[in-house]
Design an enzyme around this catalytic site. Sequence first.
Site: not given
Length: 456
Positions: A113, A118, A136, A141, A180, A233
């Site tokens: 995350a 998102k 996470e 992070r 993600d 991505c």
Amino acid sequence: MPTLPAALLKQLTAAPGFDEPAFVAVHAAAQPPVSVRLHPKKSTDEIAAHLPITAPVLWAKHGRYLSERPVFSLDPLWHAGAYYVQEASSMAIELAWQHVPQLLPIKVLDLCAAPGGKSTHLLSLMKPEDVLVTNEVISSRVNILLENITRWGNANVLVTNNDPKDFGQLDGLFDVLLIDAPCSGSGLFRRDPEAIQEWSEDNVALCWQRQQRIIADAWNALSPGGIFIYTTCSFSPDEDETVVDWVHQQFDVESLAVAIPESSGIVTSLSEATQHPCYRFYPNLVKGEGFFMAVFRKKSAAEAATLSGAKQKAYRTIKVAQPPSDIARWVKEEADVQWYMHKEVWYAMPTNTFDTFAQLQNILKVRKAGVCVGEMMHQQLQPDHALAMSDCINGNIRRIELSLTEALKFLRKEAIDVEAEKGWHLVCFQQVPLGWIKHLGNRCNNYYPKEWRLRM
Ligand code: SAM
């Protein structure tokens, strides 16, 4: 802009919608578009008018393109969580939301995350009675994730710091799983040209293996019938459609197609083995960066036990505490919240979030649960910054409107000089709360969190 890796262009030759000359040209010439996602409650039309908005993002209700990139850190509204600066293609998870059941309260897991783009988007799509667990794995992070979630202000959220395999123990707890995935990042080359040099086929191979591992580790946490949204991505088919086919081989899933807005430029690509409709975002076709998305419905949980291999731990419940009225008054009366006290600090969260917290707190490293209302100091509540940002703050709390100059001084944690009664005040810019000051009669103390202080 360095030359794009030849091996990447070769990998893409057969990818649907790939147009090499246009793809190369857009990387060489064009600046990435700038976009934000407005907070559905904090951002009014007047606030949006403050930004150089040019057009809506076709696939996200609150997404907007800007004509230029303002210095966001000098805008108090950004600090207040009135909008989130987010690349437009990433907002496409909203398209997957059409498959999410809307009637009953749901639980959503955002497994990878940070920094929280998102997750803040999911919170804007979710109902107050839904619960988001945003996770996470990399400890360094987690702070940025906590900061962005706190700014967004929802009370129905838990922030965790766990490895995906820890979630394998949570049999079917979640109705929606978003992964993600960490990836080779070719979709962000325009924004980060240095990443071009770091790209390699070996790294793509490491990434798809890690992506499979992450999915397998967390799969058991998704309920049968639940929705799985997979995004990257990366343009590399090995990290995208091939992972999608692998999911079909491993698990009992159904492909879900999403309705693509006309003229968006999003390309539908069918995975080779299972013809699963996947969505590719090429920057030469879409007003955004490179992105990939596929959506599944989990049909059965038959494979769950063999996957995680983890034993279910017994849940231990935590106790609800009832705050005295001088504490309870900080939260709006109509808010359906459960209170919880830990080490002199009061927290409030909606009932469903509280129940999920009670279930998870022995199993996961929960770094934030609901809204931290404040800490007891000398038998009085010192309100927390999270309460100032939150949607459950009592509307009767005294407010002071600041000018732009004063707001920036406040965000730099400098002393500000305002006339007010003694005591706590919520300082606001354009009526959006920025944080707390305490007026002492002859001066004000600034309670903006020092670790968030504006340093410009
Ligand atoms: N979803 C985020 C957003 O919208 O702001 C971006 C997530 S980024 C693409 C991928 C995230 O996965 C990173 O925060 C990274 O730290 C995390 N990550 C890296 N390795 C991981 C692993 N082995 N398991 C789970 N997450 C991992």
